[in-house]
Write an enzyme that holds these catalytic residues in place. Structure first.
Site, mmCIF file in Angstrom:
data_model
loop_
_atom_site.group_PDB
_atom_site.id
_atom_site.type_symbol
_atom_site.label_atom_id
_atom_site.label_comp_id
_atom_site.label_asym_id
_atom_site.label_seq_id
_atom_site.Cartn_x
_atom_site.Cartn_y
_atom_site.Cartn_z
ATOM 1 C CG ASP A 161 45.505 38.830 37.992
ATOM 2 O OD1 ASP A 161 45.982 38.745 39.138
ATOM 3 O OD2 ASP A 161 44.736 39.734 37.645
ATOM 4 C CG ASP A 219 43.694 38.964 42.610
ATOM 5 O OD1 ASP A 219 44.208 39.986 43.104
ATOM 6 O OD2 ASP A 219 43.795 38.664 41.410
#
EC number: 3.4.23.36
Length: 159
Positions: free
Chosen positions: A117, A136
């Site tokens: 991320d 995501d």
């Protein structure tokens, strides 16, 4: 179904390309606590390895293979369901978004043991401590789209 597969393919590819650039071209993991402002102050690159589920929940537990299995099972179910559903164009796109994003995060867990991320969005004096990635975003938008663009099995029966 072709639209679902193509959407999933392009989302998966875009997710993996962005991760490759951040991991190997920008080399963000090699620089702890380093951030890169892309569109200051809104978008910043900040590396975070997510070993858990959303927002790093359960990251202290070794759930790598369980999370991979869950993502693959959900992806298979969504593909099976969208094939059976009398769904329109936007439902097929939504399914492709969800599945493409899920497979992108599965590849991360297999290769790195965690999801990479790196996108951080903050605004208006509020510092967001969380990071996310293209996969995501796709999973989130795809799930919302499936809720909005399918009837969820609530077809009205005619007499």
């Amino acid at each position: 179904m072709r639209l679902t597969y193509w959407t999933g393919f392009w989302i998966f590819l875009f997710d993996q390309v962005t991760k490759y650039i951040v991991l190997y071209q920008v080399n963000l993991p090699a620089q702890p606590n380093q951030t890169y402002e892309v569109f200051a102050p809104l978008l910043t690159l900040r590396m975070a390895w997510n070993r858990g589920v959303n927002f790093g929940l359960f990251a202290d537990f070794d759930m790598r293979w369980a999370l991979i299995a869950v993502a693959l099972i959900i992806s298979a179910f969504v593909l099976w369901w969208i094939r059976r559903e009398n769904a329109g164009r936007w439902a097929h796109i939504s399914a492709g978004l969800l599945v493409g994003g899920a497979i992108g995060n599965v590849v991360d867990r297999v290769l790195h043991g965690a999801v990479a991320d790196f996108l951080n969005v903050s605004c208006c004096g509020i510092n967001n401590p969380y990071a996310f990635n293209v996969a995501d975003i796709s999973i989130f938008v795809g799930a919302i789209g499936l809720v909005l663009f399918t009837d969820g099995g609530n077809k009205k029966k005619t007499a």
